[in-house]
Design a protein around this motif. Structure first.
Motif, PDB file in Angstrom:
ATOM      1  N   PRO A  20      43.475  29.720  43.333  1.00 54.90           N
ATOM      2  CA  PRO A  20      42.967  30.951  43.942  1.00 54.90           C
ATOM      3  C   PRO A  20      43.788  32.179  43.544  1.00 54.90           C
ATOM      4  O   PRO A  20      43.228  33.264  43.349  1.00 54.90           O
ATOM      5  CB  PRO A  20      43.071  30.665  45.437  1.00 54.90           C
ATOM      6  N   CYS A  21      45.099  32.003  43.395  1.00 55.16           N
ATOM      7  CA  CYS A  21      45.931  33.147  43.011  1.00 55.16           C
ATOM      8  C   CYS A  21      45.666  33.580  41.578  1.00 55.16           C
ATOM      9  O   CYS A  21      45.575  34.776  41.294  1.00 55.16           O
ATOM     10  CB  CYS A  21      47.406  32.812  43.201  1.00 55.16           C
ATOM     11  N   THR A  22      45.539  32.644  40.652  1.00 53.78           N
ATOM     12  CA  THR A  22      45.277  33.044  39.267  1.00 53.78           C
ATOM     13  C   THR A  22      43.893  33.664  39.132  1.00 53.78           C
ATOM     14  O   THR A  22      43.694  34.580  38.330  1.00 53.78           O
ATOM     15  CB  THR A  22      45.436  31.862  38.294  1.00 53.78           C
ATOM     16  N   ASP A  23      42.931  33.179  39.922  1.00 53.32           N
ATOM     17  CA  ASP A  23      41.604  33.808  39.916  1.00 53.32           C
ATOM     18  C   ASP A  23      41.710  35.257  40.383  1.00 53.32           C
ATOM     19  O   ASP A  23      41.084  36.158  39.806  1.00 53.32           O
ATOM     20  CB  ASP A  23      40.644  33.042  40.829  1.00 53.32           C
ATOM     21  N   PHE A  24      42.494  35.471  41.440  1.00 53.76           N
ATOM     22  CA  PHE A  24      42.701  36.829  41.927  1.00 53.76           C
ATOM     23  C   PHE A  24      43.354  37.705  40.865  1.00 53.76           C
ATOM     24  O   PHE A  24      42.910  38.840  40.611  1.00 53.76           O
ATOM     25  CB  PHE A  24      43.576  36.822  43.185  1.00 53.76           C
ATOM     26  N   LEU A  25      44.417  37.205  40.233  1.00 55.91           N
ATOM     27  CA  LEU A  25      45.139  38.018  39.265  1.00 55.91           C
ATOM     28  C   LEU A  25      44.241  38.453  38.114  1.00 55.91           C
ATOM     29  O   LEU A  25      44.275  39.611  37.686  1.00 55.91           O
ATOM     30  CB  LEU A  25      46.352  37.248  38.733  1.00 55.91           C
ATOM     31  N   LEU A  26      43.427  37.535  37.597  1.00 56.27           N
ATOM     32  CA  LEU A  26      42.532  37.887  36.503  1.00 56.27           C
ATOM     33  C   LEU A  26      41.517  38.918  36.947  1.00 56.27           C
ATOM     34  O   LEU A  26      41.286  39.929  36.260  1.00 56.27           O
ATOM     35  CB  LEU A  26      41.822  36.636  35.981  1.00 56.27           C
ATOM     36  N   SER A  27      40.906  38.706  38.095  1.00 57.78           N
ATOM     37  CA  SER A  27      39.910  39.652  38.598  1.00 57.78           C
ATOM     38  C   SER A  27      40.529  41.023  38.840  1.00 57.78           C
ATOM     39  O   SER A  27      39.943  42.056  38.498  1.00 57.78           O
ATOM     40  CB  SER A  27      39.301  39.111  39.890  1.00 57.78           C
ATOM     41  N   TYR A  28      41.714  41.038  39.425  1.00 59.51           N
ATOM     42  CA  TYR A  28      42.369  42.314  39.712  1.00 59.51           C
ATOM     43  C   TYR A  28      42.747  43.024  38.418  1.00 59.51           C
ATOM     44  O   TYR A  28      42.544  44.233  38.281  1.00 59.51           O
ATOM     45  CB  TYR A  28      43.609  42.071  40.574  1.00 59.51           C
ATOM     46  N   GLY A  29      43.294  42.284  37.472  1.00 57.13           N
ATOM     47  CA  GLY A  29      43.681  42.888  36.205  1.00 57.13           C
ATOM     48  C   GLY A  29      42.505  43.503  35.460  1.00 57.13           C
ATOM     49  O   GLY A  29      42.653  44.526  34.781  1.00 57.13           O
ATOM     50  N   GLN A  30      41.335  42.889  35.591  1.00 53.73           N
ATOM     51  CA  GLN A  30      40.151  43.411  34.909  1.00 53.73           C
ATOM     52  C   GLN A  30      39.721  44.771  35.443  1.00 53.73           C
ATOM     53  O   GLN A  30      38.977  45.492  34.775  1.00 53.73           O
ATOM     54  CB  GLN A  30      38.998  42.407  35.029  1.00 53.73           C
ATOM     55  N   GLN A  31      40.200  45.134  36.634  1.00 55.17           N
ATOM     56  CA  GLN A  31      39.851  46.427  37.226  1.00 55.17           C
ATOM     57  C   GLN A  31      40.786  47.550  36.790  1.00 55.17           C
ATOM     58  O   GLN A  31      40.519  48.716  37.083  1.00 55.17           O
ATOM     59  CB  GLN A  31      39.906  46.318  38.757  1.00 55.17           C
ATOM     60  N   LEU A  32      41.871  47.207  36.109  1.00 53.17           N
ATOM     61  CA  LEU A  32      42.920  48.178  35.805  1.00 53.17           C
ATOM     62  C   LEU A  32      42.981  48.505  34.319  1.00 53.17           C
ATOM     63  O   LEU A  32      42.701  47.659  33.477  1.00 53.17           O
ATOM     64  CB  LEU A  32      44.285  47.622  36.240  1.00 53.17           C
ATOM     65  N   LYS A  33      43.374  49.710  34.037  1.00 49.57           N
ATOM     66  CA  LYS A  33      43.650  50.134  32.662  1.00 49.57           C
ATOM     67  C   LYS A  33      44.968  50.899  32.647  1.00 49.57           C
ATOM     68  O   LYS A  33      45.001  52.119  32.470  1.00 49.57           O
ATOM     69  CB  LYS A  33      42.507  51.001  32.130  1.00 49.57           C
ATOM     70  N   PRO A  34      46.067  50.191  32.831  1.00 49.91           N
ATOM     71  CA  PRO A  34      47.359  50.877  32.909  1.00 49.91           C
ATOM     72  C   PRO A  34      47.812  51.416  31.556  1.00 49.91           C
ATOM     73  O   PRO A  34      47.561  50.816  30.509  1.00 49.91           O
ATOM     74  CB  PRO A  34      48.298  49.782  33.401  1.00 49.91           C
ATOM     75  N   LYS A  35      48.494  52.558  31.605  1.00 50.78           N
ATOM     76  CA  LYS A  35      49.108  53.104  30.395  1.00 50.78           C
ATOM     77  C   LYS A  35      50.431  52.412  30.092  1.00 50.78           C
ATOM     78  O   LYS A  35      50.892  52.401  28.953  1.00 50.78           O
ATOM     79  CB  LYS A  35      49.315  54.607  30.552  1.00 50.78           C
ATOM     80  N   ALA A  36      51.044  51.866  31.130  1.00 52.81           N
ATOM     81  CA  ALA A  36      52.286  51.107  30.999  1.00 52.81           C
ATOM     82  C   ALA A  36      52.467  50.297  32.274  1.00 52.81           C
ATOM     83  O   ALA A  36      51.853  50.595  33.302  1.00 52.81           O
ATOM     84  CB  ALA A  36      53.476  52.026  30.772  1.00 52.81           C
ATOM     85  N   ILE A  37      53.314  49.274  32.195  1.00 54.71           N
ATOM     86  CA  ILE A  37      53.623  48.434  33.352  1.00 54.71           C
ATOM     87  C   ILE A  37      55.133  48.389  33.508  1.00 54.71           C
ATOM     88  O   ILE A  37      55.866  48.127  32.548  1.00 54.71           O
ATOM     89  CB  ILE A  37      53.078  47.004  33.175  1.00 54.71           C
ATOM     90  N   VAL A  38      55.598  48.639  34.723  1.00 52.72           N
ATOM     91  CA  VAL A  38      57.017  48.542  35.067  1.00 52.72           C
ATOM     92  C   VAL A  38      57.140  47.411  36.080  1.00 52.72           C
ATOM     93  O   VAL A  38      56.574  47.489  37.173  1.00 52.72           O
ATOM     94  CB  VAL A  38      57.537  49.859  35.669  1.00 52.72           C
ATOM     95  N   ILE A  39      57.858  46.345  35.720  1.00 59.45           N
ATOM     96  CA  ILE A  39      57.880  45.156  36.569  1.00 59.45           C
ATOM     97  C   ILE A  39      59.311  44.785  36.958  1.00 59.45           C
ATOM     98  O   ILE A  39      60.189  44.647  36.105  1.00 59.45           O
ATOM     99  CB  ILE A  39      57.154  43.978  35.884  1.00 59.45           C
ATOM    100  N   PHE A  40      59.529  44.657  38.264  1.00 60.80           N
ATOM    101  CA  PHE A  40      60.792  44.194  38.813  1.00 60.80           C
ATOM    102  C   PHE A  40      60.660  42.694  39.039  1.00 60.80           C
ATOM    103  O   PHE A  40      59.814  42.250  39.821  1.00 60.80           O
ATOM    104  CB  PHE A  40      61.092  44.896  40.133  1.00 60.80           C
ATOM    105  N   THR A  41      61.495  41.905  38.383  1.00 60.56           N
ATOM    106  CA  THR A  41      61.351  40.465  38.434  1.00 60.56           C
ATOM    107  C   THR A  41      62.493  39.813  39.195  1.00 60.56           C
ATOM    108  O   THR A  41      63.670  40.127  38.994  1.00 60.56           O
ATOM    109  CB  THR A  41      61.275  39.857  37.026  1.00 60.56           C
ATOM    110  N   ALA A  42      62.124  38.868  40.061  1.00 57.39           N
ATOM    111  CA  ALA A  42      63.106  38.130  40.853  1.00 57.39           C
ATOM    112  C   ALA A  42      64.027  37.277  40.004  1.00 57.39           C
ATOM    113  O   ALA A  42      65.073  36.823  40.485  1.00 57.39           O
ATOM    114  CB  ALA A  42      62.379  37.249  41.868  1.00 57.39           C
ATOM    115  N   HIS A  43      63.666  37.046  38.751  1.00 61.48           N
ATOM    116  CA  HIS A  43      64.434  36.132  37.900  1.00 61.48           C
ATOM    117  C   HIS A  43      65.413  36.845  36.976  1.00 61.48           C
ATOM    118  O   HIS A  43      65.921  36.237  36.034  1.00 61.48           O
ATOM    119  CB  HIS A  43      63.476  35.239  37.115  1.00 61.48           C
ATOM    120  N   TRP A  44      65.678  38.103  37.263  1.00 63.36           N
ATOM    121  CA  TRP A  44      66.703  38.833  36.504  1.00 63.36           C
ATOM    122  C   TRP A  44      67.583  39.553  37.515  1.00 63.36           C
ATOM    123  O   TRP A  44      67.191  40.562  38.076  1.00 63.36           O
ATOM    124  CB  TRP A  44      66.041  39.822  35.547  1.00 63.36           C
ATOM    125  N   GLU A  45      68.753  38.997  37.763  1.00 64.39           N
ATOM    126  CA  GLU A  45      69.666  39.551  38.756  1.00 64.39           C
ATOM    127  C   GLU A  45      70.865  40.198  38.061  1.00 64.39           C
ATOM    128  O   GLU A  45      71.514  39.574  37.216  1.00 64.39           O
ATOM    129  CB  GLU A  45      70.167  38.460  39.701  1.00 64.39           C
TER     130      GLU A  45
END
Length: 255
Positions: A20-45
């Protein structure tokens, strides 16, 4: 305008499993046209806030073990942007937030897994930013505040982590969400809707089952950073919620 988004990235297997989460992510991403993405990741401390700065295609960081061989063959050829990295650093420094650059590190699974499921083919430059889990929620929020207004430029601010992330409470045989995990997420949503920052900053003592939900805050703090980056005049919206192994939360919220 693209509202900042916190996503629960959960297991690395999200990269190859449909849920269900991956279905959501794909559907949500299809609605967006970002010029750039800035991502804060829990796996880089890091102790000092660190911004990736490159114009090249990122290397892949397979920061997990014991998974199917297929996982180690995945490529997500996103490029960076040194110009945007410099602009972000200027914003942080203007708020007296120490910042440094990293020109070598690749994308870890906290970044490339949700990005792969939202945008199967990279659509824009990506800037990856570290977290310091030892800063207070108020300090995490202030980091996000430095980026306010980027949503109006169609730059997607993302926090990638999990609101409930405790390996000891995960149950592979669970057939329903753990009520304690649900209660914690319910509390968060309630107080985010109220813009009750005092309560949210004191979640450790006010939220139900906080110590079970957040035994260590590295996955939790991207929520506060993303929250801080949003327009406070908007009401946060729960855009997805599901659970895996009973207690692993995939709550996703826009700000």
């Amino acid at each position: 305008m693209i509202a900042p988004l916190f996503v629960g990235h959960g297991s690395p297997l999200m990269a190859i499993q449909n849920t269900p989460c991956t279905d959501f992510l794909l559907s949500y991403g299809q609605q967006l046209k970002p010029k750039a993405i800035v991502i804060f990741t829990a796996h880089w401390e890091t102790e000092v806030l660190t911004v990736s700065s490159t114009d090249d295609v990122y290397d892949m960081v397979y920061d997990f073990g014991g998974f199917p061989d297929q996982m180690y063959q995945i490529k997500y050829p996103a490029k960076g942007s040194s110009a945007l990295a410099a602009s972000l650093a200027d914003r942080f420094r203007a708020q007296d937030i120490s910042v440094q650059f990293d020109t070598k590190r690749g994308l870890d699974h906290g970044s490339w897994v949700p990005l792969l499921r939202m945008f199967p083919v990279p659509v824009c430059p990506v800037i990856q930013i570290s977290v310091n889990p030892y800063l207070s929620p108020a300090e995490q929020y202030r980091i996000g505040e430095a980026l306010r207004g980027l949503d109006e430029e169609d730059i997607l601010i993302m926090g990638s982590g999990a609101t409930v992330h405790n390996f000891r409470t995960m149950n592979p045989d669970a057939t329903a969400p753990d009520p304690k995990a649900v209660a914690f997420d319910d509390w968060l949503i309630e107080h985010m809707h109220k813009h009750d920052l005092n309560a949210l900053f004191s979640y450790e003592v006010q939220a139900p089952y906080a110590k079970l939900a957040v035994p260590r805050p590295e996955h939790f703090v991207p929520l506060y950073i993303t929250m801080g980056s949003g327009n406070p005049a908007r009401t946060p919206q729960e855009v997805h919620r599901s659970y895996e192994m009973g207690s692993l939360s995939y709550l996703s919220v826009t700000f």
